[in-house]
Design an enzyme around this catalytic site. Structure first.
Site, PDB file in Angstrom:
ATOM      1  N   HIS A  49      30.671  34.967  45.419  1.00  0.00           N
ATOM      2  CA  HIS A  49      31.867  34.540  44.703  1.00  0.00           C
ATOM      3  C   HIS A  49      31.474  34.062  43.306  1.00  0.00           C
ATOM      4  O   HIS A  49      30.297  33.864  43.007  1.00  0.00           O
ATOM      5  CB  HIS A  49      32.534  33.351  45.406  1.00  0.00           C
ATOM      6  CG  HIS A  49      32.862  33.540  46.848  1.00  0.00           C
ATOM      7  ND1 HIS A  49      34.154  33.706  47.297  1.00  0.00           N
ATOM      8  CD2 HIS A  49      32.079  33.532  47.961  1.00  0.00           C
ATOM      9  CE1 HIS A  49      34.156  33.802  48.618  1.00  0.00           C
ATOM     10  NE2 HIS A  49      32.906  33.703  49.044  1.00  0.00           N
ATOM     11  N   GLU A 131      28.719  30.748  46.057  1.00  0.00           N
ATOM     12  CA  GLU A 131      29.454  30.679  44.799  1.00  0.00           C
ATOM     13  C   GLU A 131      28.468  30.634  43.634  1.00  0.00           C
ATOM     14  O   GLU A 131      27.516  29.847  43.643  1.00  0.00           O
ATOM     15  CB  GLU A 131      30.334  29.427  44.751  1.00  0.00           C
ATOM     16  CG  GLU A 131      31.481  29.415  45.744  1.00  0.00           C
ATOM     17  CD  GLU A 131      32.726  30.124  45.235  1.00  0.00           C
ATOM     18  OE1 GLU A 131      32.661  30.721  44.142  1.00  0.00           O
ATOM     19  OE2 GLU A 131      33.755  30.069  45.930  1.00  0.00           O
ATOM     20  N   HIS A 167      33.555  38.815  46.822  1.00  0.00           N
ATOM     21  CA  HIS A 167      34.869  38.422  47.333  1.00  0.00           C
ATOM     22  C   HIS A 167      35.879  39.542  47.074  1.00  0.00           C
ATOM     23  O   HIS A 167      36.783  39.791  47.883  1.00  0.00           O
ATOM     24  CB  HIS A 167      35.304  37.127  46.644  1.00  0.00           C
ATOM     25  CG  HIS A 167      36.293  36.328  47.417  1.00  0.00           C
ATOM     26  ND1 HIS A 167      36.836  35.161  46.946  1.00  0.00           N
ATOM     27  CD2 HIS A 167      36.856  36.520  48.644  1.00  0.00           C
ATOM     28  CE1 HIS A 167      37.680  34.669  47.844  1.00  0.00           C
ATOM     29  NE2 HIS A 167      37.711  35.472  48.876  1.00  0.00           N
ATOM     30  N   ASP A 177      36.679  38.358  42.202  1.00  0.00           N
ATOM     31  CA  ASP A 177      35.386  37.799  41.818  1.00  0.00           C
ATOM     32  C   ASP A 177      34.264  38.365  42.693  1.00  0.00           C
ATOM     33  O   ASP A 177      34.523  38.779  43.818  1.00  0.00           O
ATOM     34  CB  ASP A 177      35.419  36.264  41.912  1.00  0.00           C
ATOM     35  CG  ASP A 177      35.733  35.751  43.322  1.00  0.00           C
ATOM     36  OD1 ASP A 177      36.772  36.158  43.885  1.00  0.00           O
ATOM     37  OD2 ASP A 177      34.950  34.948  43.857  1.00  0.00           O
TER      38      ASP A 177
END
Length: 207
Positions: A49, A131, A167, A177
């Site tokens: 992500h 992330e 994602h 993303d």
């Protein structure tokens, strides 16, 4: 005088970077946003992500605060659009490569949402969410690719990782993303993983 380089005894196990589902090199902040995985779940997917709070601003603590449910919703106008959101990822990699962990990898983090990939739905059940600090569609730093590759390698030593995707690939049309600024070929070169582990049309096989 001659010197010899000591060789490791092949019977001596390599020290693990893991303490149960926690990575030993990460900075740990335990998020309350997680739950148990289904009993039959096989953790074989990594989901990449991107996030920055506020969007495009780097270096603060807002992402950490979001995952810990302590973000000040009145600190920036953008936060009103996500007010009350309760989410998490297993890991967060800052622009300089600093690695944070929020959820035990044996547990189910809340990062994927409604999703489907490799014939399975509910990707939170059997994936690891990572992330990257960045803006959707923008570029990422070399230190982030290096940290991500090291982390993926470590994850593959603990779990039967067979796929890695963004994602955008597990929730197409809903999420975009990390976006076109993320260089999947660069990650593949660092990992030297077979192209079949990666989303279709994101790279060419290694020569």
């Amino acid at each position: 005088m001659t010197t010899t380089t000591p060789t490791q005894n092949p019977e001596t196990p390599t020290p693990s970077v893991w303490v149960q589902g926690w990575h030993g090199s990460a900075r740990h902040l335990a998020s309350p946003n997680y739950g148990p995985r289904p009993a039959q779940a096989q953790i074989d997917l990594i989901v990449v992500h991107s996030i920055s709070l506020p969007p495009g601003q780097y270096g603060g603590q807002a992402v950490q605060d979001l995952f810990l449910n302590r973000l000040d919703w009145d600190a920036h106008p953008y936060y009103q659009s996500i007010r009350g959101l309760q989410v998490s990822a297993h890991f967060f990699i800052e622009r300089d490569g600093t690695l944070w962990q929020f959820v035990d990898c044996d547990q189910r983090a809340w990062h994927a949402g409604a999703s489907q990939y490799r014939g399975r739905s509910q990707c939170n059940d059997d994936s690891i969410g990572i992330e990257l600090e960045g803006l959707e569609g923008a570029t990422f730093e070399p230190a982030q690719y290096n940290a991500l590759a090291r982390l993926c390698t470590d994850l593959a030593q603990r779990y039967p990782i067979a796929h890695i995707a963004g994602h955008e690939h597990i929730a197409p049309g809903r999420k975009a993303d990390p976006g076109p600024g993320f260089q999947w070929p660069q990650l593949q070169r660092l990992l030297a993983w077979d192209a079949r582990r990666f989303p279709a049309h994101t790279l060419q096989p290694l020569r």
